[in-house]
Motif scaffolding. Structure first.
Motif, PDB file in Angstrom:
ATOM      1  N   ALA A  18       0.851  -1.199   0.000  1.00  0.00           N
ATOM      2  CA  ALA A  18       0.000   0.000   0.000  1.00  0.00           C
ATOM      3  C   ALA A  18       0.884   1.246   0.000  1.00  0.00           C
ATOM      4  CB  ALA A  18      -0.919   0.001   1.220  1.00  0.00           C
ATOM      5  N   GLU A  52      -9.231  -2.409   4.547  1.00  0.00           N
ATOM      6  CA  GLU A  52      -8.440  -3.061   3.499  1.00  0.00           C
ATOM      7  C   GLU A  52      -8.040  -4.468   3.907  1.00  0.00           C
ATOM      8  OE1 GLU A  52      -6.450   1.020   1.608  1.00  0.00           O
ATOM      9  OE2 GLU A  52      -5.419  -0.103   3.187  1.00  0.00           O
ATOM     10  N   LEU A 104      -1.784  -0.847   6.174  1.00  0.00           N
ATOM     11  CA  LEU A 104      -3.102  -1.181   5.639  1.00  0.00           C
ATOM     12  C   LEU A 104      -4.179  -0.784   6.644  1.00  0.00           C
ATOM     13  CD1 LEU A 104      -2.310  -4.766   4.295  1.00  0.00           C
ATOM     14  CD2 LEU A 104      -2.800  -2.757   2.890  1.00  0.00           C
TER      15      LEU A 104
END
Length: 212
Positions: free
Chosen positions: A115, A130, A126
């Motif tokens: 990410a 997510e 995250l």
């Protein structure tokens, strides 16, 4: 076009005549493109990812580990790019990608997706949403652990936010309590009168080995 299957994300991907190299099969470099198309479809085009604005700052491909299992030739039938999530870390997910046609797997890859933070351009943690999204593409046991970890992170964040909220009245009460607290009592050695001067103890000498 992506298909909905429990625990796996499937992208239908056609081959093209331009993908064929001089050996008559799909070029290996083009196979990597199928992997990246599957990753992009999962992280950016999945219905849940779009609805909840997940990975809105994008992501970074940190690693590809690829096994070429069979030669792939151009055919009218599309490929099935099948993605499952093997592991979820602090800021990344390891995704297994299988490129198949019918019952034949032509290539298997493990890809690490990280990410990305838009402002710094570096990795970021995250979010709980997510994590829950990615856990839907894991095996059952790993999925349950990932969901539990995500809910734990959410609960811990809420508790921390609640305990750090202070009001002027609370600050004033804490300050008053600290001022009114009595000073700690000093210990008086046994056998000495109160108020008498006690000579300080001399430090003990220690022996040190000298190098010869």
């Amino acid at each position: 076009m992506s298909a909905v299957q429990p625990g796996v994300h499937v992208l239908s991907c056609p081959t093209r005549w331009s993908d064929v190299d001089e050996n008559g099969h799909i070029n290996n470099a083009r196979l990597v493109g199928y992997i990246q198309e599957g990753i992009y479809d999962l992280f950016c085009h999945h219905e849940t990812a779009v609805r909840e604005s997940l990975f809105s700052s994008g992501f970074i491909i940190a690693r590809h580990e690829i096994d070429y299992l069979e030669q792939l030739h151009h055919r009218p039938e599309p490929l099935s790019v099948r993605l499952t999530v093997e592991r979820i870390g602090r800021s990344s997910a390891q995704v297994e990608v299988n490129v198949c046609r019918a019952r034949i797997t032509f290539m298997r890859a493990r890809t690490v997706v990280v990410a990305r933070d838009r402002e710094s351009g570096r990795s970021r943690a995250l979010s709980p949403a997510e994590r829950i999204f990615l856990s839907a593409f894991m095996p059952d046991a790993a999925r349950a652990q990932a969901v539990l970890a995500a809910t734990t992170v959410t609960a811990a964040t809420r508790v921390t936010a609640a305990t750090t909220v202070t009001t002027p009245a609370a600050v004033a009460a804490a300050t008053a309590a600290a001022v009114a607290a009595p000073a700690p009592a000093q210990r008086v050695p046994v056998g000495s009168a109160a108020g008498s001067l006690v000579p300080p103890r001399r430090p003990r000498r220690r022996c040190h080995a000298s190098a010869r």
